[in-house]
Design an enzyme around this catalytic site. Sequence first.
Site, PDB file in Angstrom:
ATOM      1  N   HIS A  86      56.912 126.961 -20.993  1.00  0.00           N
ATOM      2  CA  HIS A  86      55.952 128.043 -20.778  1.00  0.00           C
ATOM      3  C   HIS A  86      56.223 129.259 -21.668  1.00  0.00           C
ATOM      4  O   HIS A  86      55.783 130.369 -21.352  1.00  0.00           O
ATOM      5  CB  HIS A  86      55.966 128.473 -19.309  1.00  0.00           C
ATOM      6  CG  HIS A  86      55.623 127.372 -18.352  1.00  0.00           C
ATOM      7  ND1 HIS A  86      54.489 126.598 -18.479  1.00  0.00           N
ATOM      8  CD2 HIS A  86      56.258 126.912 -17.245  1.00  0.00           C
ATOM      9  CE1 HIS A  86      54.449 125.704 -17.492  1.00  0.00           C
ATOM     10  NE2 HIS A  86      55.523 125.867 -16.733  1.00  0.00           N
TER      11      HIS A  86
ATOM     12  N   HIS B   1      24.055 100.726   7.262  1.00  0.00           N
ATOM     13  CA  HIS B   1      23.224 100.239   8.377  1.00  0.00           C
ATOM     14  C   HIS B   1      22.985 101.291   9.457  1.00  0.00           C
ATOM     15  O   HIS B   1      22.382 100.995  10.472  1.00  0.00           O
ATOM     16  CB  HIS B   1      23.890  99.016   9.025  1.00  0.00           C
ATOM     17  CG  HIS B   1      24.170  97.898   8.063  1.00  0.00           C
ATOM     18  ND1 HIS B   1      25.392  97.741   7.446  1.00  0.00           N
ATOM     19  CD2 HIS B   1      23.380  96.909   7.591  1.00  0.00           C
ATOM     20  CE1 HIS B   1      25.352  96.689   6.637  1.00  0.00           C
ATOM     21  NE2 HIS B   1      24.143  96.159   6.707  1.00  0.00           N
TER      22      HIS B   1
ATOM     23  N   ASP C 180      62.341 122.368 -10.956  1.00  0.00           N
ATOM     24  CA  ASP C 180      62.524 122.457 -12.392  1.00  0.00           C
ATOM     25  C   ASP C 180      62.495 123.896 -12.868  1.00  0.00           C
ATOM     26  O   ASP C 180      61.491 124.391 -13.376  1.00  0.00           O
ATOM     27  CB  ASP C 180      61.484 121.605 -13.139  1.00  0.00           C
ATOM     28  CG  ASP C 180      61.967 121.289 -14.544  1.00  0.00           C
ATOM     29  OD1 ASP C 180      62.653 122.148 -15.132  1.00  0.00           O
ATOM     30  OD2 ASP C 180      61.683 120.193 -15.065  1.00  0.00           O
TER      31      ASP C 180
ATOM     32  N   ASP D  44      52.258 122.202 -18.337  1.00  0.00           N
ATOM     33  CA  ASP D  44      52.864 121.197 -17.454  1.00  0.00           C
ATOM     34  C   ASP D  44      52.108 119.878 -17.498  1.00  0.00           C
ATOM     35  O   ASP D  44      52.704 118.807 -17.541  1.00  0.00           O
ATOM     36  CB  ASP D  44      52.877 121.708 -16.005  1.00  0.00           C
ATOM     37  CG  ASP D  44      53.897 122.815 -15.805  1.00  0.00           C
ATOM     38  OD1 ASP D  44      54.936 122.786 -16.492  1.00  0.00           O
ATOM     39  OD2 ASP D  44      53.671 123.691 -14.958  1.00  0.00           O
TER      40      ASP D  44
END
Lengths: 441, 197
Positions: free
Chosen positions: A212, A103, A204, A359
């Site tokens: 990895h 509006h 971690d 991950d």
Amino acid sequence: MKDVSALIQENGAVQDRSIYWDDDIYLLEQERIFARAWLFLTHESQIPLPGDFIATRMGEDEVIVTRHTDGSLKAFLNSCSHRGNQICYSEMGNSKSFTCAYHGWSFGTDGKLINVPLENETYYNNIDKNRFDLRQVAQIDSYHGLIFATFDPTAPPLMDFLGDMAWYMDAFMDVPGGTELLGPPMKSILDCNWKVPVENFIGDGYHVGWAHAAALDAIQSPLTSMKGNAPGYEPKTSGIQVATEGGHGMGIIWDAAAALHVNPAYGEWIDYRTEMVREKRGEWGAKLYNGHWDASIFPNCSFLYGTNTFKHWQPAGPRSIEVFTWTLVEKEMPEELKQYLSVMNMMTFGTAGMLETDDGENMEGCTGTNKGWVTRQGKVYSGMGQINEGPHDELPGIVSDGIVCETSYRGFYRAWADMMSGKSWEEMSRGGSRRSIKEVA
Amino acid sequence: MSAVAEKVAGKKVCAVNSEPPVEREQLPMEVMFEIERHLIREARLLDEERIRYWYENYLTEDIVYSMPINVSRYRREQTRPLPGTNPGAGAFMDNYELIGMRITRLETGLVWMEDPQNAIRRFLTNIDAEYLEDGSGDVIAYSNFTVYRNRRQRDQNITYGQKVDLLRKVDGKWRCYNRTIHMDQRVILDKNVYFFL
């Protein structure tokens, strides 16, 4: 809903799996964590000029963050006070005002209602516009350029909320010229609970060599020695892990700030700056500056200092998040070095990153299995390293030997449990997860 | 007056693209055919996971291979410089060496998420190509892509976008020396974009 006080057990070492899945727990998190804690918004360099804005979220609440005409920072709900429509759909820009597409109600850069179309003809000048300002955050502040806000007027000031975490971060945030997040951020989706990446980044060190392994092999940097968690790798002597009060925490590998880099330019910069940091902050400051960090700021923001990635994990339902990724650099770095770090951040922890993709898969897996009712009745465990952690002679927080342990996981979940149980800030400081660790000693 | 009110009042604040396209020399039919088949064969080799072969035979060593961020801003601000000092944000901005590292990672056999193998199928359409206006004889090629990825049991994703390639002929064979990938998404909705296009 399950009894909230039983969701976290054994001093933060055991989590009920329902916290990664259940809708009612997620809704309670929105109320008791995201509507109360200080939440990361953006970096000051993203809104340097009056009228600059970004649109983001605090929990699931849509907000606009602005640099007001007087230079101050403002943040307010991105939802019209008339019928509730979202007002701003641009993610960033510069504007004198924000006009609703429904509006046409218009709001200033401080969220104040400034224009109502046909005000005279329809409301007969009988509308108190002050009633309809957009709801402001209760407090907004910044720490070395990182802007945070909270909806809770009773929350402690930002620096108290960050507590000892800020003392640690000062080592690389409070450098000459300051730091900057290079944006606009990459944005991507992961179908995981928001706490999974927070706990991964907070502490971690265990997964690095395993999850990895391929990336460590391909990048051929000093960190390649961690590949496969093979015998000969001595995690105990390699660094520390820290849980600070308030649920923040980190793992730091000593002498490794530039260890994931193949280009020597970043290592040379770190060496050059380390001496300056040593002069200002002493031996510990230099050691922290020259370390590689994985860290999370409670509740949902993480970073890797040294790999230069800065993450904001925005909850989007109990089983999905929107990931914002920036590159963390020092403002005084040469332009080519910033360019290189930006490229390497994309290469490692962007949505096409060599480590991020490892991950993301695990984070989704840790969430998705909980769809099973029987599975969800079980627990998950973060009890590693409880026998070799405690107060440190010189460093604040609970400190443990080596980065491969789960000390900071437990700190995060103690804070999570405290906030979820609805304790006041005062109660948390007195006997809970926000008490100074020095008192524990 | 707000920007919206200015627009309503008839003031031209912004508009759809009014720039005419760059005039470039058109390719003869046989060269156009070569370019089309080159791009389509490249997509098949990638579907077949012949990534090292692709790396050695389809790219030049000075390649810039990037996926920039498509910042979602109001039209009136599209050309406004971004704040901060970022030299370029994206999902990747690789050179030849970095692409090589990505491939080496896949070749280690230690990428747990790629085992079992994922199905990736690339569809190229709307291929258009012209000679670059610099007189080098190099070609700029546009193509639209659809990538279908299916993983594990029920994990699947479809992504759409455009590739803009700069191709040069080296020893009689076309090679790409610049590829910009425009994803039609601000927020990457797939869990990652670790695949080659």
